[in-house]
Design an enzyme around this catalytic site. Structure first.
Site, PDB file in Angstrom:
ATOM      1  N   LYS A 130       0.819  -1.218   0.000  1.00 30.13           N
ATOM      2  CA  LYS A 130       0.000   0.000   0.000  1.00 30.13           C
ATOM      3  C   LYS A 130       0.860   1.278   0.000  1.00 30.13           C
ATOM      4  O   LYS A 130       2.067   1.221   0.274  1.00 30.13           O
ATOM      5  CB  LYS A 130      -0.936  -0.034   1.206  1.00 30.13           C
ATOM      6  CG  LYS A 130      -1.993  -1.153   1.130  1.00 30.13           C
ATOM      7  CD  LYS A 130      -2.945  -1.088   2.319  1.00 30.13           C
ATOM      8  CE  LYS A 130      -4.104  -2.062   2.181  1.00 30.13           C
ATOM      9  NZ  LYS A 130      -5.055  -1.977   3.331  1.00 30.13           N
TER      10      LYS A 130
ATOM     11  N   TYR B  85     -12.403  -1.819  -3.911  1.00 29.83           N
ATOM     12  CA  TYR B  85     -12.973  -1.883  -2.563  1.00 29.83           C
ATOM     13  C   TYR B  85     -14.501  -1.744  -2.564  1.00 29.83           C
ATOM     14  O   TYR B  85     -15.091  -1.369  -1.554  1.00 29.83           O
ATOM     15  CB  TYR B  85     -12.330  -0.819  -1.669  1.00 29.83           C
ATOM     16  CG  TYR B  85     -10.941  -1.200  -1.194  1.00 29.83           C
ATOM     17  CD1 TYR B  85     -10.755  -2.254  -0.304  1.00 29.83           C
ATOM     18  CD2 TYR B  85      -9.810  -0.516  -1.620  1.00 29.83           C
ATOM     19  CE1 TYR B  85      -9.493  -2.622   0.137  1.00 29.83           C
ATOM     20  CE2 TYR B  85      -8.538  -0.872  -1.181  1.00 29.83           C
ATOM     21  CZ  TYR B  85      -8.381  -1.929  -0.298  1.00 29.83           C
ATOM     22  OH  TYR B  85      -7.127  -2.282   0.146  1.00 29.83           O
TER      23      TYR B  85
ATOM     24  N   ASN C 215      -2.216   0.370   6.894  1.00 26.30           N
ATOM     25  CA  ASN C 215      -1.764  -0.885   7.501  1.00 26.30           C
ATOM     26  C   ASN C 215      -0.886  -1.726   6.579  1.00 26.30           C
ATOM     27  O   ASN C 215      -0.905  -2.953   6.622  1.00 26.30           O
ATOM     28  CB  ASN C 215      -2.976  -1.674   8.010  1.00 26.30           C
ATOM     29  CG  ASN C 215      -3.983  -1.954   6.902  1.00 26.30           C
ATOM     30  OD1 ASN C 215      -3.742  -1.648   5.746  1.00 26.30           O
ATOM     31  ND2 ASN C 215      -5.098  -2.562   7.271  1.00 26.30           N
TER      32      ASN C 215
ATOM     33  N   HIS D  41      -2.365  -5.244   1.635  1.00 23.25           N
ATOM     34  CA  HIS D  41      -3.655  -5.923   1.457  1.00 23.25           C
ATOM     35  C   HIS D  41      -3.384  -7.423   1.363  1.00 23.25           C
ATOM     36  O   HIS D  41      -2.320  -7.844   0.919  1.00 23.25           O
ATOM     37  CB  HIS D  41      -4.306  -5.448   0.149  1.00 23.25           C
ATOM     38  CG  HIS D  41      -5.499  -6.269  -0.261  1.00 23.25           C
ATOM     39  ND1 HIS D  41      -6.746  -6.091   0.301  1.00 23.25           N
ATOM     40  CD2 HIS D  41      -5.631  -7.294  -1.157  1.00 23.25           C
ATOM     41  CE1 HIS D  41      -7.597  -6.958  -0.236  1.00 23.25           C
ATOM     42  NE2 HIS D  41      -6.944  -7.703  -1.118  1.00 23.25           N
TER      43      HIS D  41
ATOM     44  N   GLU E 209      -9.381 -10.825  -7.468  1.00 21.58           N
ATOM     45  CA  GLU E 209      -8.476  -9.684  -7.268  1.00 21.58           C
ATOM     46  C   GLU E 209      -7.215  -9.815  -8.124  1.00 21.58           C
ATOM     47  O   GLU E 209      -6.676  -8.807  -8.591  1.00 21.58           O
ATOM     48  CB  GLU E 209      -8.113  -9.560  -5.785  1.00 21.58           C
ATOM     49  CG  GLU E 209      -9.317  -9.154  -4.932  1.00 21.58           C
ATOM     50  CD  GLU E 209      -9.029  -9.159  -3.434  1.00 21.58           C
ATOM     51  OE1 GLU E 209      -9.946  -8.815  -2.666  1.00 21.58           O
ATOM     52  OE2 GLU E 209      -7.896  -9.511  -3.025  1.00 21.58           O
TER      53      GLU E 209
END
Ligand code: UDP
Ligand code: MG
Length: 140
Positions: free
Chosen positions: A9, A49, A112, A115, A126
């Protein structure tokens, strides 16, 4: 071998943790099958998302995921989905087990670090979001 999908990320990219995260995953027995650095458009982040569209954090999540480049990585390993979830750690780094990627590199429940797909079905979906079928065929 099973496949899963991770995204390094924007917070990890900005902190220059991408190399360490890839090394961590290789150390856990994951094979890098396909890898792509890109910056998500707003439409792409919204679509990825989509399942969270009604959640209060959705708009902020989309803004964060489009705030800088990411690296999408298709990974192969035995029991890939469950193992990635384990080495990734809990969504909130404050609750993530010591030594997990989110405990090591995450800084908030939003930022965080990575993913990880939550089921084999979503891993497949995905992976095809980022890579072609041909790119996902195991080579070597
Ligand atoms: N997220 C957030 N606030 C929350 C829950 C999630 O900002 O309260 C973000 C966070 O970046 C997370 C992503 O939305 O990784 C997707 O949420 P999910 O519940 O699917 O968590 P994950 O599967 O990534 O652990
Ligand atoms: Mg999830």
């Amino acid at each position: 071998m099973d496949q899963t999908l991770t995204i390094i990320k924007p917070d990890s990219m900005e902190a220059k943790n991408a190399g360490n995260i890839l090394a961590h995953l290789e150390g856990e027995g994951f094979q890098i099958q396909a890898l792509k650095r890109m910056r998500l458009s707003q439409a792409q982040a919204q679509s990825f998302y989509e399942v969270h569209r009604e959640r209060p954090f959705y708009d902020s999540l989309v803004a964060y995921m489009t705030s800088g480049p990411i690296i999408a990585v298709a990974l192969a390993r035995e029991d890939a989905v469950a193992h990635l979830r384990k080495v990734m750690g809990a969504t909130d780094p404050a609750n993530a087990e010591a030594g997990t990627i989110r405990a090591l590199y995450g800084t908030s429940i939003e930022r965080n670090a990575i993913h990880g797909s939550d089921s084999p079905e979503n891993a497949h979906k995905e992976s095809l979001f980022f890579f072609s079928q041909a790119e996902l065929i195991a080579a070597g």
